[in-house]
Design a protein around this motif. Structure first.
Motif, PDB file in Angstrom:
ATOM      1  N   GLU A   1       0.828  -1.214   0.000  1.00  0.00           N
ATOM      2  CA  GLU A   1       0.000   0.000   0.000  1.00  0.00           C
ATOM      3  C   GLU A   1       0.860   1.261   0.000  1.00  0.00           C
ATOM      4  O   GLU A   1       0.582   2.220  -0.724  1.00  0.00           O
TER       5      GLU A   1
ATOM      6  N   VAL B   1       3.805  -0.110  -9.200  1.00  0.00           N
ATOM      7  CA  VAL B   1       2.750  -1.026  -9.613  1.00  0.00           C
ATOM      8  C   VAL B   1       3.315  -2.440  -9.684  1.00  0.00           C
ATOM      9  O   VAL B   1       4.524  -2.643  -9.781  1.00  0.00           O
TER      10      VAL B   1
ATOM     11  N   ARG C   1       2.414   1.704  -3.424  1.00  0.00           N
ATOM     12  CA  ARG C   1       1.449   2.198  -4.407  1.00  0.00           C
ATOM     13  C   ARG C   1       1.118   3.673  -4.180  1.00  0.00           C
ATOM     14  O   ARG C   1       1.136   4.479  -5.112  1.00  0.00           O
ATOM     15  N   SER C   2       0.789   4.035  -2.948  1.00  0.00           N
ATOM     16  CA  SER C   2       0.298   5.391  -2.696  1.00  0.00           C
ATOM     17  C   SER C   2       1.396   6.447  -2.679  1.00  0.00           C
ATOM     18  O   SER C   2       1.231   7.518  -3.250  1.00  0.00           O
TER      19      SER C   2
END
Length: 92
Positions: free
Chosen positions: A71, A80, A74-75
């Motif tokens: 997480e 990816v 990604r953030s």
């Protein structure tokens, strides 16, 4: 025993003391109200800080969790998974 009537000076002094006491009471009430408002602001700040501390403790306790790491990747890093496609909405 004969009672003397209070002189005008005594009456003025008593009246002045009553007025002074009333002014001090009003001033004290204003200070108490201000202190209560300050207390409410500080209590809200304490609550926010406690919430933030709880979130940070959770992050520390789960720092090695692969889902949390993914997480964050990604953030914050924009990473990816291989073969994954990201679509950005640019219509705004």
């Amino acid at each position: 025993m004969k009672l003397k009537r209070a002189s005008i000076f005594t009456k003025i002094v008593i009246l002045a003391l009553i007025v002074y006491a009333a002014i001090m009471l009003i001033n004290t009430r204003a200070r108490v109200a201000e202190a209560a408002a300050d207390r409410a602001v500080l209590q809200a700040r304490v609550d926010r800080m406690l919430q933030e501390n709880a979130e940070l403790e959770y992050d520390i306790d789960h720092a090695g969790d692969p889902e949390i790491i993914a997480e964050i990747a990604r953030s914050k890093l924009g990473l990816v998974k291989p073969g994954e496609k990201i679509f950005y909405d640019i219509s705004n």
